[in-house]
Design a protein around this motif. Sequence first.
Motif, short mmCIF file in Angstrom:
data_model
loop_
_atom_site.label_atom_id
_atom_site.label_comp_id
_atom_site.label_asym_id
_atom_site.label_seq_id
_atom_site.Cartn_x
_atom_site.Cartn_y
_atom_site.Cartn_z
N ILE A 1 2.94 9.96 -7.33
CA ILE A 1 3.91 11.12 -8.38
C ILE A 1 2.60 11.83 -9.34
CG2 ILE A 1 4.40 10.05 -11.15
CD1 ILE A 1 6.00 8.18 -8.76
N VAL A 2 1.36 11.24 -9.82
CA VAL A 2 -0.09 11.84 -10.36
C VAL A 2 0.23 12.53 -9.56
CG1 VAL A 2 -2.55 11.32 -10.88
CG2 VAL A 2 -0.62 8.95 -10.86
N LEU A 3 -0.20 13.15 -7.99
CA LEU A 3 -1.00 13.75 -7.79
C LEU A 3 -0.46 15.10 -8.07
CD1 LEU A 3 -2.77 15.03 -5.57
CD2 LEU A 3 -1.76 14.58 -3.92
N ASN A 4 1.32 15.06 -7.76
CA ASN A 4 2.05 16.14 -8.35
C ASN A 4 2.16 16.31 -9.69
OD1 ASN A 4 3.51 16.09 -5.65
ND2 ASN A 4 4.42 14.99 -5.49
N SER A 5 2.00 15.86 -10.63
CA SER A 5 1.79 16.06 -11.81
C SER A 5 0.49 16.96 -12.07
CB SER A 5 1.74 14.65 -13.15
OG SER A 5 3.08 14.54 -12.76
N LYS B 1 0.84 -1.14 0.00
CA LYS B 1 -0.05 0.23 0.35
C LYS B 1 1.01 1.16 -0.21
CE LYS B 1 -4.06 2.56 0.02
NZ LYS B 1 -4.88 2.07 -1.38
N ALA B 2 1.95 1.05 0.42
CA ALA B 2 2.97 2.22 0.91
C ALA B 2 3.84 2.47 -0.56
CB ALA B 2 4.01 1.79 1.82
N ALA B 3 3.67 1.68 -1.30
CA ALA B 3 4.41 1.73 -2.58
C ALA B 3 3.16 2.25 -3.57
CB ALA B 3 4.42 0.42 -3.12
N GLU B 4 1.99 1.96 -3.08
CA GLU B 4 0.84 2.42 -4.05
C GLU B 4 1.09 4.15 -4.20
OE1 GLU B 4 -2.67 0.63 -3.42
OE2 GLU B 4 -1.65 -1.53 -3.42
N ILE B 5 0.74 4.29 -2.32
CA ILE B 5 0.71 5.35 -2.29
C ILE B 5 1.39 6.42 -3.04
CG2 ILE B 5 0.66 7.34 -0.26
CD1 ILE B 5 -0.76 5.21 1.79
N GLU B 6 3.07 5.68 -3.28
CA GLU B 6 3.97 6.63 -3.24
C GLU B 6 3.70 7.03 -5.23
OE1 GLU B 6 8.59 6.81 -2.06
OE2 GLU B 6 7.77 4.21 -3.08
N LYS B 7 3.37 6.49 -6.13
CA LYS B 7 2.92 6.06 -7.10
C LYS B 7 1.02 7.38 -7.26
CE LYS B 7 4.20 1.56 -8.68
NZ LYS B 7 3.48 0.30 -9.11
N ASP B 8 0.43 6.95 -7.03
CA ASP B 8 -0.51 8.35 -6.42
C ASP B 8 0.72 9.59 -6.46
OD1 ASP B 8 -2.41 6.07 -7.08
OD2 ASP B 8 -2.64 6.39 -4.33
N ASN C 1 3.83 29.08 -5.55
CA ASN C 1 4.77 28.68 -4.40
C ASN C 1 4.27 27.56 -3.42
OD1 ASN C 1 7.64 28.56 -3.38
ND2 ASN C 1 6.62 29.94 -1.75
N LEU C 2 2.86 28.01 -2.55
CA LEU C 2 2.71 27.46 -1.53
C LEU C 2 2.18 25.78 -2.76
CD1 LEU C 2 0.01 29.38 -0.19
CD2 LEU C 2 2.07 28.43 0.96
N ALA C 3 1.26 25.76 -3.77
CA ALA C 3 1.41 24.48 -4.39
C ALA C 3 2.70 23.91 -4.83
CB ALA C 3 0.60 24.60 -5.71
N ILE C 4 3.87 24.58 -4.80
CA ILE C 4 5.03 23.85 -5.00
C ILE C 4 5.58 22.90 -3.60
CG2 ILE C 4 7.08 23.64 -5.56
CD1 ILE C 4 6.31 25.89 -7.90
N ARG C 5 5.15 23.84 -2.68
CA ARG C 5 5.73 23.25 -1.15
C ARG C 5 4.86 22.34 -0.37
NH1 ARG C 5 6.28 29.13 1.43
NH2 ARG C 5 5.75 27.88 3.21
N ILE C 6 3.74 22.15 -1.59
CA ILE C 6 2.38 21.34 -0.43
C ILE C 6 3.28 19.68 -1.79
CG2 ILE C 6 0.14 19.97 -1.03
CD1 ILE C 6 -0.71 23.19 -0.44
N THR C 7 3.30 20.35 -2.80
CA THR C 7 3.91 18.75 -3.63
C THR C 7 5.14 18.47 -3.10
OG1 THR C 7 4.55 19.81 -5.63
CG2 THR C 7 2.24 19.35 -5.52
N ILE C 8 6.17 19.56 -2.44
CA ILE C 8 7.16 18.52 -1.98
C ILE C 8 7.02 18.28 -1.10
CG2 ILE C 8 9.26 19.29 -1.77
CD1 ILE C 8 9.07 21.78 -3.19
N SER C 9 5.98 18.27 0.31
CA SER C 9 5.99 18.08 1.53
C SER C 9 4.81 16.21 0.89
CB SER C 9 4.43 18.87 2.33
OG SER C 9 5.70 20.19 2.17
N LEU C 10 3.87 16.69 0.25
CA LEU C 10 3.42 15.56 -0.42
C LEU C 10 4.50 14.24 -0.81
CD1 LEU C 10 0.33 15.96 -1.60
CD2 LEU C 10 0.21 15.75 0.42
N GLN C 11 4.70 14.16 -1.53
CA GLN C 11 5.92 13.04 -2.12
C GLN C 11 7.11 13.48 -1.01
OE1 GLN C 11 6.73 12.61 -5.09
NE2 GLN C 11 8.01 10.78 -3.45
#
Length: 195
Positions: A39-43, A30-37, A61-71
Amino acid sequence: FLDEVTGVFAKSNTGLIEEDLKTLKKSKKKAAEIEKDVIVLNSNFIRLVNKFEYEDTEFANLAIRITISLQDISDKLYHSVSQNYKYVNNNHKPLTEDEVELLSGLNAQYEQFNVLVVKALAEYDFENYETIKRLYTEFNSNTLDLYRNQLKRIKKQKSTVRRSIIMLNLISDFEIQSELTFKVFEFAKISRSHI
């Protein structure tokens, strides 16, 4: 997303406590699936940022910081779950009673914190900000004591080196995961004023 991360992280830690390889294997998958998700979310986030006008760089800038935090959250999750799986799979000694109590307590606190964050984000309601901030601060304020206690177990030889390493890593993982979750929460709160 954050509720899935919380569930997988908590189940993985419960799997470690119970030495349940089946649960740990499912958590790792499930953790591997979340990692893939992520990537899609960040895209999708990046596509959204591309649509902003250049004057709106603060929101971008906020949106980019959120994507980095999610990754970062998904990376840390996969690392933690894999570590727990390897520990049990390699037949290391079970956790001591003290370690089980510590890990169970951290799991409960982490889940309580995340339930409030997920609810606030789902409803886009930040009235519980101070409560969430207090829980975050309380959760992380005692980590120094937790590290010290684990080091004492090592000195008293109440814990093996490998078990001590996994416990120290897990304390750190809880601290980092809650910090990253709180960052996402704060970024979302700030972004609210831009919409």
